[in-house]
Design an enzyme around this catalytic site. Sequence first.
Site, PDB file in Angstrom:
ATOM      1  N   HIS A   1       2.695  13.270  -8.399  1.00  0.00           N
ATOM      2  CA  HIS A   1       1.583  12.370  -8.067  1.00  0.00           C
ATOM      3  C   HIS A   1       0.972  12.758  -6.711  1.00  0.00           C
ATOM      4  CE1 HIS A   1      -0.171   8.100  -8.014  1.00  0.00           C
ATOM      5  NE2 HIS A   1      -0.373   8.511  -6.775  1.00  0.00           N
ATOM      6  N   GLU A   2       1.849  13.031  -5.717  1.00  0.00           N
ATOM      7  CA  GLU A   2       1.336  13.345  -4.371  1.00  0.00           C
ATOM      8  C   GLU A   2       0.648  14.717  -4.339  1.00  0.00           C
ATOM      9  OE1 GLU A   2       1.098  10.858  -2.730  1.00  0.00           O
ATOM     10  OE2 GLU A   2       2.742   9.661  -3.504  1.00  0.00           O
TER      11      GLU A   2
ATOM     12  N   GLN B   1      -5.123  10.165   1.462  1.00  0.00           N
ATOM     13  CA  GLN B   1      -5.117   8.702   1.339  1.00  0.00           C
ATOM     14  C   GLN B   1      -5.332   8.010   2.683  1.00  0.00           C
ATOM     15  OE1 GLN B   1      -1.331   8.669  -1.182  1.00  0.00           O
ATOM     16  NE2 GLN B   1      -2.465   6.959  -2.057  1.00  0.00           N
TER      17      GLN B   1
ATOM     18  N   GLY C   1       5.476   6.890  -1.517  1.00  0.00           N
ATOM     19  CA  GLY C   1       4.885   8.192  -1.278  1.00  0.00           C
ATOM     20  C   GLY C   1       3.477   8.028  -0.742  1.00  0.00           C
TER      21      GLY C   1
ATOM     22  N   HIS D   1      -2.751  14.427  -5.604  1.00  0.00           N
ATOM     23  CA  HIS D   1      -3.682  13.894  -4.594  1.00  0.00           C
ATOM     24  C   HIS D   1      -4.300  15.028  -3.765  1.00  0.00           C
ATOM     25  CE1 HIS D   1      -3.833   9.540  -4.587  1.00  0.00           C
ATOM     26  NE2 HIS D   1      -2.514   9.402  -4.597  1.00  0.00           N
TER      27      HIS D   1
ATOM     28  N   CYS E   1      -0.647   3.463  -7.635  1.00  0.00           N
ATOM     29  CA  CYS E   1      -1.113   4.241  -6.491  1.00  0.00           C
ATOM     30  C   CYS E   1      -1.623   3.283  -5.415  1.00  0.00           C
ATOM     31  CB  CYS E   1      -2.243   5.168  -6.936  1.00  0.00           C
ATOM     32  SG  CYS E   1      -2.933   6.172  -5.611  1.00  0.00           S
ATOM     33  N   LEU E   2      -1.266   3.553  -4.157  1.00  0.00           N
ATOM     34  CA  LEU E   2      -1.714   2.706  -3.045  1.00  0.00           C
ATOM     35  C   LEU E   2      -3.239   2.719  -2.910  1.00  0.00           C
ATOM     36  CD1 LEU E   2       1.011   3.718  -0.437  1.00  0.00           C
ATOM     37  CD2 LEU E   2       0.789   1.487  -1.553  1.00  0.00           C
TER      38      LEU E   2
HETATM   39 NI    NI Z   1      -1.377   7.709  -5.116  1.00  0.00          NI
END
Ligand code: NI
Length: 170
Positions: free
Chosen positions: A143-144, A61, A56, A147, A101-102
């Site tokens: 989660h997204e 991000q 995702g 963000h 998380c990236l």
């Molecule tokens: Ni994330």
Amino acid sequence: MSFEGKVCLFMAIKMIVKDPDPVLREVCKPVTKITPNIIKLLNDMVDTMYDAEGVGLAAPQIGILKRVIVMDCGDEHGGLIELINPEVFETEGEQFGPEGCLSIPNMTGDVKRAQRVKVKGLDRDGKEIVVEGTDLLARCILHEVDHLNGVLYTDLAEKMYRSEPQGGEV
Ligand code: NI
């Protein structure tokens, strides 16, 4: 192999913004019109997510403060999902488990999330769609969307620990 930050003829891999960059704490603006720029944003996000072996990615991000998310939690969860202006309107049940998380490399945390969620939004053609997610996809959707509101999973995690990158971050 990663193409991050390099020029590639066929794909646009963007740099992933890392915590504590303040851009990750902003509230993103709704998309008011689906322009060619929004389509390019979606394409770039999908390429960047797959290159990073994530499941995702949210627009902030890659430094874009718009309400756009992409996800791919595998074929069993419907494959690639692109959502513009996503709104979670139903949640049910509870799951508790690891999340990464990236934008926060080499960390994992245990987070409580709803077990099943319904989210509505627009697809790239501007058509309203409803997506129902359970398990990993429910966790990913929440989660997204967090963000887009400047919320990171570390705000919610009950326990954080260091970990190797394992793919499946969001
Ligand atoms: Ni994330």
